[in-house]
Design a protein around this motif. Structure first.
Motif, PDB file in Angstrom:
ATOM      1  N   ALA A  78      -4.886   6.731   1.009  1.00 55.34           N
ATOM      2  CA  ALA A  78      -4.004   5.590   0.783  1.00 55.34           C
ATOM      3  C   ALA A  78      -4.523   4.774  -0.394  1.00 55.34           C
ATOM      4  CB  ALA A  78      -3.918   4.717   2.031  1.00 55.34           C
TER       5      ALA A  78
ATOM      6  N   LEU B   4      -6.655   9.925   8.776  1.00 56.80           N
ATOM      7  CA  LEU B   4      -6.709   9.318   7.449  1.00 56.80           C
ATOM      8  C   LEU B   4      -8.091   9.493   6.829  1.00 56.80           C
ATOM      9  CD1 LEU B   4      -5.157   7.535   5.357  1.00 56.80           C
ATOM     10  CD2 LEU B   4      -6.171   5.554   6.506  1.00 56.80           C
TER      11      LEU B   4
ATOM     12  N   LEU C  61      -0.988   3.142   8.588  1.00 59.79           N
ATOM     13  CA  LEU C  61      -1.486   4.297   7.838  1.00 59.79           C
ATOM     14  C   LEU C  61      -1.970   5.407   8.759  1.00 59.79           C
ATOM     15  CD1 LEU C  61      -3.353   2.452   4.954  1.00 59.79           C
ATOM     16  CD2 LEU C  61      -1.412   4.027   4.694  1.00 59.79           C
TER      17      LEU C  61
ATOM     18  N   MET D 202      -9.104   5.002   1.784  1.00 58.69           N
ATOM     19  CA  MET D 202      -8.186   4.161   1.038  1.00 58.69           C
ATOM     20  C   MET D 202      -8.836   3.631  -0.241  1.00 58.69           C
ATOM     21  SD  MET D 202      -6.035   0.862   2.543  1.00 58.69           S
ATOM     22  CE  MET D 202      -6.645   1.374   4.134  1.00 58.69           C
TER      23      MET D 202
ATOM     24  N   THR E 113      -4.477   0.617  -1.494  1.00 59.66           N
ATOM     25  CA  THR E 113      -4.092  -0.767  -1.251  1.00 59.66           C
ATOM     26  C   THR E 113      -3.787  -1.411  -2.594  1.00 59.66           C
ATOM     27  OG1 THR E 113      -5.561  -0.900   0.654  1.00 59.66           O
ATOM     28  CG2 THR E 113      -4.780  -2.974  -0.249  1.00 59.66           C
TER      29      THR E 113
ATOM     30  N   TYR F 108       0.847  -1.182   0.000  1.00 57.34           N
ATOM     31  CA  TYR F 108       0.000   0.000   0.000  1.00 57.34           C
ATOM     32  C   TYR F 108       0.879   1.227   0.000  1.00 57.34           C
ATOM     33  CZ  TYR F 108       0.983  -0.629   5.016  1.00 57.34           C
ATOM     34  OH  TYR F 108       1.600  -0.838   6.228  1.00 57.34           O
ATOM     35  N   ARG F 109       0.260   2.366  -0.184  1.00 54.93           N
ATOM     36  CA  ARG F 109       1.002   3.616  -0.151  1.00 54.93           C
ATOM     37  C   ARG F 109       0.111   4.729   0.396  1.00 54.93           C
ATOM     38  NH1 ARG F 109       2.745   3.359  -6.239  1.00 54.93           N
ATOM     39  NH2 ARG F 109       2.333   1.143  -5.948  1.00 54.93           N
ATOM     40  N   TYR F 110       0.766   5.708   0.978  1.00 57.31           N
ATOM     41  CA  TYR F 110       0.065   6.857   1.558  1.00 57.31           C
ATOM     42  C   TYR F 110       0.464   8.104   0.789  1.00 57.31           C
ATOM     43  CZ  TYR F 110      -1.221  10.533   4.875  1.00 57.31           C
ATOM     44  OH  TYR F 110      -1.748  11.656   5.456  1.00 57.31           O
TER      45      TYR F 110
END
Length: 223
Positions: free
Chosen positions: A71, A108, A97, A111, A73, A62-64
């Motif tokens: 985010a 957050l 996250l 996602m 996934t 995953y990335r933020y």
């Protein structure tokens, strides 16, 4: 069970992870081994494996994106049933996250995820691992709170051959259950950034981006 980050293709756990990806995902969904070097070294891309002893039993990537506070996934792999791997990975991912968002001074927002629609495409067996069955995964992600974005979705093949991959939905899991839509510009900017690594975009993908236009909002629908 340990939740361990991988940051190099030279990590022995990465070879095990790549083998696991090849056993479960269709070829067009797996980036070639050597092309993982830069993504793994990218601090914004987070690849974690569930390790038991010397075995990689599951993984998630995953990335933020701090500018958008969202985010993505990329994938979740459960290689063996009966170990609560899905919950282990999901809980550790969300905790990580939330810590990244807190460092960014925010909570957050949500996602993204691409989710197969087995009601349209039924031939993906995912290595015969029943917990990876698209019907099961779709229902689990629905329970986690993912919602489908209201447009016809395709994505570029990770083989970078210019082919369009169909049979998926782009979804979003809002942390606010009352959220009903996303700004179209956010969706377009995210997709353009996310697929910037692939130079050979299919015309179907480019047309999809154009069709999104500037209509303001994209509705979130039940999954």
């Amino acid at each position: 069970m340990d939740y361990i980050r991988i940051t190099s293709i030279d990590d022995p756990n990465f070879r095990k992870l790549h083998n696991l990806m090849g056993e479960i995902f269709p070829p067009e969904e797996v980036l070639a081994y050597e092309l993982w070097k830069e993504p793994l070294e990218d601090p914004s891309i987070r690849v974690f494996v569930a390790v038991d002893g010397d075995k990689v039993l599951g993984a998630t990537e995953y990335r933020y994106y701090p500018d958008w506070n969202i985010a993505m996934t990329d994938f979740t792999i459960i290689g063996k049933p009966g170990l609560s791997l899905g919950r282990f990975l999901a809980q550790n991912r969300l905790k990580d996250l939330q810590q990244l968002a807190n460092k960014n001074g925010k909570e957050l927002h949500g996602m993204f995820a691409e989710i197969y629609d087995p009601y349209r495409v039924e031939h993906h067996e995912f290595g015969g691992v029943k917990v990876m069955d698209p019907y099961v995964r779709r229902e689990v992600l629905s329970h986690l709170g993912y919602k489908r974005l209201d447009f016809s979705y395709v994505h570029p093949s990770w083989e970078n051959n210019g082919e369009a991959v169909t049979g998926l939905d782009l979804c979003f899991m809002p942390l606010d259950d009352e959220l009903k839509s996303l700004p179209t510009n956010l969706v377009k900017d995210f997709l353009t950034t996310y697929y910037s690594i692939l130079s050979n975009k299919p015309k179907e993908w480019l047309e999809m981006i154009d069709r999104l236009g500037d209509k303001g909002e994209v509705t979130l629908l039940p999954l």
